[in-house]
Design a protein around this motif. Structure first.
Motif, PDB file in Angstrom:
ATOM      1  N   ALA A  84       0.829  -1.201   0.000  1.00 59.86           N
ATOM      2  CA  ALA A  84       0.000   0.000   0.000  1.00 59.86           C
ATOM      3  C   ALA A  84       0.867   1.255   0.000  1.00 59.86           C
ATOM      4  O   ALA A  84       0.554   2.243  -0.691  1.00 59.86           O
ATOM      5  N   HIS A  85       1.966   1.221   0.758  1.00 61.99           N
ATOM      6  CA  HIS A  85       2.872   2.373   0.797  1.00 61.99           C
ATOM      7  C   HIS A  85       3.487   2.623  -0.579  1.00 61.99           C
ATOM      8  O   HIS A  85       3.527   3.771  -1.048  1.00 61.99           O
ATOM      9  N   LEU A  86       3.947   1.565  -1.242  1.00 61.35           N
ATOM     10  CA  LEU A  86       4.535   1.740  -2.567  1.00 61.35           C
ATOM     11  C   LEU A  86       3.500   2.266  -3.562  1.00 61.35           C
ATOM     12  O   LEU A  86       3.808   3.127  -4.388  1.00 61.35           O
ATOM     13  N   CYS A  87       2.284   1.743  -3.472  1.00 64.35           N
ATOM     14  CA  CYS A  87       1.231   2.233  -4.361  1.00 64.35           C
ATOM     15  C   CYS A  87       0.961   3.718  -4.131  1.00 64.35           C
ATOM     16  O   CYS A  87       0.794   4.487  -5.092  1.00 64.35           O
ATOM     17  N   ASP A  88       0.927   4.118  -2.876  1.00 64.27           N
ATOM     18  CA  ASP A  88       0.622   5.515  -2.564  1.00 64.27           C
ATOM     19  C   ASP A  88       1.690   6.463  -3.108  1.00 64.27           C
ATOM     20  O   ASP A  88       1.358   7.539  -3.633  1.00 64.27           O
ATOM     21  N   ILE A  89       2.969   6.068  -3.002  1.00 63.69           N
ATOM     22  CA  ILE A  89       4.006   6.996  -3.465  1.00 63.69           C
ATOM     23  C   ILE A  89       4.192   6.942  -4.986  1.00 63.69           C
ATOM     24  O   ILE A  89       4.825   7.830  -5.556  1.00 63.69           O
ATOM     25  N   LEU A  90       3.636   5.907  -5.630  1.00 62.34           N
ATOM     26  CA  LEU A  90       3.692   5.836  -7.096  1.00 62.34           C
ATOM     27  C   LEU A  90       2.380   6.255  -7.744  1.00 62.34           C
ATOM     28  O   LEU A  90       2.276   6.291  -8.974  1.00 62.34           O
ATOM     29  N   SER A  91       1.391   6.566  -6.944  1.00 62.72           N
ATOM     30  CA  SER A  91       0.061   6.912  -7.454  1.00 62.72           C
ATOM     31  C   SER A  91       0.119   8.052  -8.460  1.00 62.72           C
ATOM     32  O   SER A  91       0.733   9.092  -8.210  1.00 62.72           O
ATOM     33  N   GLY A  92      -0.503   7.828  -9.608  1.00 63.67           N
ATOM     34  CA  GLY A  92      -0.596   8.868 -10.628  1.00 63.67           C
ATOM     35  C   GLY A  92       0.647   9.058 -11.466  1.00 63.67           C
ATOM     36  O   GLY A  92       0.668   9.926 -12.345  1.00 63.67           O
ATOM     37  N   THR A  93       1.686   8.255 -11.236  1.00 57.71           N
ATOM     38  CA  THR A  93       2.913   8.381 -12.027  1.00 57.71           C
ATOM     39  C   THR A  93       2.928   7.336 -13.141  1.00 57.71           C
ATOM     40  O   THR A  93       2.091   6.445 -13.193  1.00 57.71           O
ATOM     41  N   LYS A  94       3.917   7.430 -14.004  1.00 55.02           N
ATOM     42  CA  LYS A  94       4.082   6.460 -15.078  1.00 55.02           C
ATOM     43  C   LYS A  94       5.036   5.325 -14.680  1.00 55.02           C
ATOM     44  O   LYS A  94       5.297   4.438 -15.490  1.00 55.02           O
ATOM     45  N   VAL A  95       5.533   5.387 -13.466  1.00 51.34           N
ATOM     46  CA  VAL A  95       6.453   4.356 -12.989  1.00 51.34           C
ATOM     47  C   VAL A  95       5.674   3.069 -12.737  1.00 51.34           C
ATOM     48  O   VAL A  95       4.715   3.057 -11.972  1.00 51.34           O
ATOM     49  N   ARG A  96       6.093   1.990 -13.369  1.00 48.90           N
ATOM     50  CA  ARG A  96       5.412   0.708 -13.184  1.00 48.90           C
ATOM     51  C   ARG A  96       5.807   0.072 -11.862  1.00 48.90           C
ATOM     52  O   ARG A  96       6.943   0.214 -11.412  1.00 48.90           O
ATOM     53  N   LEU A  97       4.870  -0.650 -11.260  1.00 47.38           N
ATOM     54  CA  LEU A  97       5.122  -1.395 -10.032  1.00 47.38           C
ATOM     55  C   LEU A  97       4.868  -2.871 -10.306  1.00 47.38           C
ATOM     56  O   LEU A  97       3.739  -3.279 -10.601  1.00 47.38           O
ATOM     57  N   LEU A  98       5.926  -3.674 -10.240  1.00 46.92           N
ATOM     58  CA  LEU A  98       5.818  -5.109 -10.481  1.00 46.92           C
ATOM     59  C   LEU A  98       6.077  -5.840  -9.176  1.00 46.92           C
ATOM     60  O   LEU A  98       7.056  -5.565  -8.483  1.00 46.92           O
ATOM     61  N   VAL A  99       5.194  -6.773  -8.839  1.00 48.55           N
ATOM     62  CA  VAL A  99       5.206  -7.396  -7.523  1.00 48.55           C
ATOM     63  C   VAL A  99       5.525  -8.885  -7.621  1.00 48.55           C
ATOM     64  O   VAL A  99       4.893  -9.612  -8.394  1.00 48.55           O
ATOM     65  N   VAL A 100       6.493  -9.313  -6.817  1.00 49.80           N
ATOM     66  CA  VAL A 100       6.787 -10.740  -6.681  1.00 49.80           C
ATOM     67  C   VAL A 100       5.699 -11.342  -5.797  1.00 49.80           C
ATOM     68  O   VAL A 100       5.636 -11.075  -4.599  1.00 49.80           O
ATOM     69  N   GLY A 101       4.802 -12.117  -6.395  1.00 43.64           N
ATOM     70  CA  GLY A 101       3.662 -12.654  -5.668  1.00 43.64           C
ATOM     71  C   GLY A 101       3.816 -14.114  -5.315  1.00 43.64           C
ATOM     72  O   GLY A 101       4.907 -14.682  -5.387  1.00 43.64           O
ATOM     73  N   GLY A 102       2.701 -14.732  -4.935  1.00 39.14           N
ATOM     74  CA  GLY A 102       2.699 -16.138  -4.572  1.00 39.14           C
ATOM     75  C   GLY A 102       1.719 -16.921  -5.425  1.00 39.14           C
ATOM     76  O   GLY A 102       0.932 -16.350  -6.183  1.00 39.14           O
ATOM     77  N   ALA A 103       1.756 -18.242  -5.272  1.00 39.99           N
ATOM     78  CA  ALA A 103       0.888 -19.120  -6.058  1.00 39.99           C
ATOM     79  C   ALA A 103      -0.410 -19.461  -5.340  1.00 39.99           C
ATOM     80  O   ALA A 103      -1.364 -19.938  -5.961  1.00 39.99           O
ATOM     81  N   GLY A 104      -0.473 -19.220  -4.042  1.00 40.17           N
ATOM     82  CA  GLY A 104      -1.628 -19.627  -3.263  1.00 40.17           C
ATOM     83  C   GLY A 104      -2.931 -18.988  -3.682  1.00 40.17           C
ATOM     84  O   GLY A 104      -4.019 -19.553  -3.462  1.00 40.17           O
ATOM     85  N   SER A 105      -2.865 -17.808  -4.291  1.00 37.86           N
ATOM     86  CA  SER A 105      -4.082 -17.093  -4.697  1.00 37.86           C
ATOM     87  C   SER A 105      -4.530 -17.422  -6.118  1.00 37.86           C
ATOM     88  O   SER A 105      -5.524 -16.872  -6.595  1.00 37.86           O
ATOM     89  N   LEU A 106      -3.813 -18.315  -6.796  1.00 41.97           N
ATOM     90  CA  LEU A 106      -4.257 -18.737  -8.126  1.00 41.97           C
ATOM     91  C   LEU A 106      -5.532 -19.560  -7.999  1.00 41.97           C
ATOM     92  O   LEU A 106      -5.728 -20.297  -7.031  1.00 41.97           O
ATOM     93  N   TYR A 107      -6.388 -19.459  -8.996  1.00 42.78           N
ATOM     94  CA  TYR A 107      -7.661 -20.175  -8.958  1.00 42.78           C
ATOM     95  C   TYR A 107      -7.524 -21.585  -9.524  1.00 42.78           C
ATOM     96  O   TYR A 107      -6.688 -21.847 -10.383  1.00 42.78           O
ATOM     97  N   VAL A 108      -8.366 -22.474  -9.029  1.00 45.68           N
ATOM     98  CA  VAL A 108      -8.323 -23.860  -9.488  1.00 45.68           C
ATOM     99  C   VAL A 108      -9.616 -24.270 -10.194  1.00 45.68           C
ATOM    100  O   VAL A 108      -9.783 -25.430 -10.552  1.00 45.68           O
ATOM    101  N   ASN A 109     -10.520 -23.314 -10.398  1.00 49.82           N
ATOM    102  CA  ASN A 109     -11.746 -23.613 -11.149  1.00 49.82           C
ATOM    103  C   ASN A 109     -12.079 -22.450 -12.074  1.00 49.82           C
ATOM    104  O   ASN A 109     -11.693 -21.305 -11.833  1.00 49.82           O
TER     105      ASN A 109
END
Length: 212
Positions: A84-109
């Motif tokens: 949330a902090h990174l999003c807030d300081i990048l809000s409205g800019t052209k700087v991309r934010l890429l996040v190293v995520g996890g697999a647990g939230s992938l859907y199975v159906n």
């Protein structure tokens, strides 16, 4: 030349992301906690706590890659608050934010009502982490003011696995390769992430990668 910032660049995945970006000739800056250092001598090092980063610190970068990770019950909520902090300081800019995520939230159906972390076979020890990473992704989906991308790895995310240079790309659903495996090394994941920095195919979307 692209300018890339990597948050938590002293960690295992962060270090590989630095190496991959440097190998492609990028201008790379690694942000690390006090006392830490970016291992690759061709990258710059900035010692500054993630929560103290400002809009000015990240201005001028083409992309910021967030490789933050927390594992203890006390620190797990930082997955949401730090993002949330990174999003807030990048809000409205052209700087991309890429996040190293996890697999647990992938859907199975196909209906996207059941996630990997909801399955009985999912390791109980990893469920709190998966729940928190999933919540962080849900928060991201509400941000139309940030050029975000969330990259989920395979179910088996191998820290010391070989760099093969090959991977398969998926979307929101868990999938396997021809061997029936959902597996990828940290090194091949880093390739996929830097490819996304170059190609920008998943703006304000989550996608996933596994090894061939």
């Amino acid at each position: 030349m692209k300018k890339v910032a990597i948050i938590c660049a002293a960690g295992k995945e962060g270090a590989l992301l630095v190496d991959e970006a440097v190998s492609r000739g990028y201008d790379v800056t690694g942000f690390v906690r006090k006392g830490k250092k970016v291992a690759n001598p061709k990258a710059k090092t900035v010692e500054k706590d993630l929560f103290k980063l400002t809009r000015e610190d990240l201005a001028g970068f083409d992309a910021v890659i967030d490789a933050f990770g927390a594992w203890t019950p006390e620190t797990l909520p930082l997955h949401r608050t730090s993002l949330a902090h990174l999003c807030d300081i990048l809000s409205g800019t052209k700087v991309r934010l890429l996040v190293v995520g996890g697999a647990g939230s992938l859907y199975v159906n196909p209906e996207h009502t059941v996630q990997v972390k909801d399955l009985e076979s999912f390791p109980e020890a990893f469920r709190p982490l998966a729940n928190m990473q999933g919540a962080a992704l849900d928060d991201l989906r509400k941000r139309s003011d940030v050029q975000w991308t969330f990259l989920s790895p395979a179910g088996d995310f191998v820290a010391d696995g070989a760099r093969t240079g090959e991977y398969l790309t998926g979307g929101e659903e868990y999938f396997v390769n021809e061997k029936g495996e959902s597996r990828i090394s940290y090194a091949d994941y880093a390739i996929a992430m830097i490819d996304e920095v170059e190609n920008a195919k998943h703006i304000q979307r989550r996608f996933s990668v596994i090894g061939k």
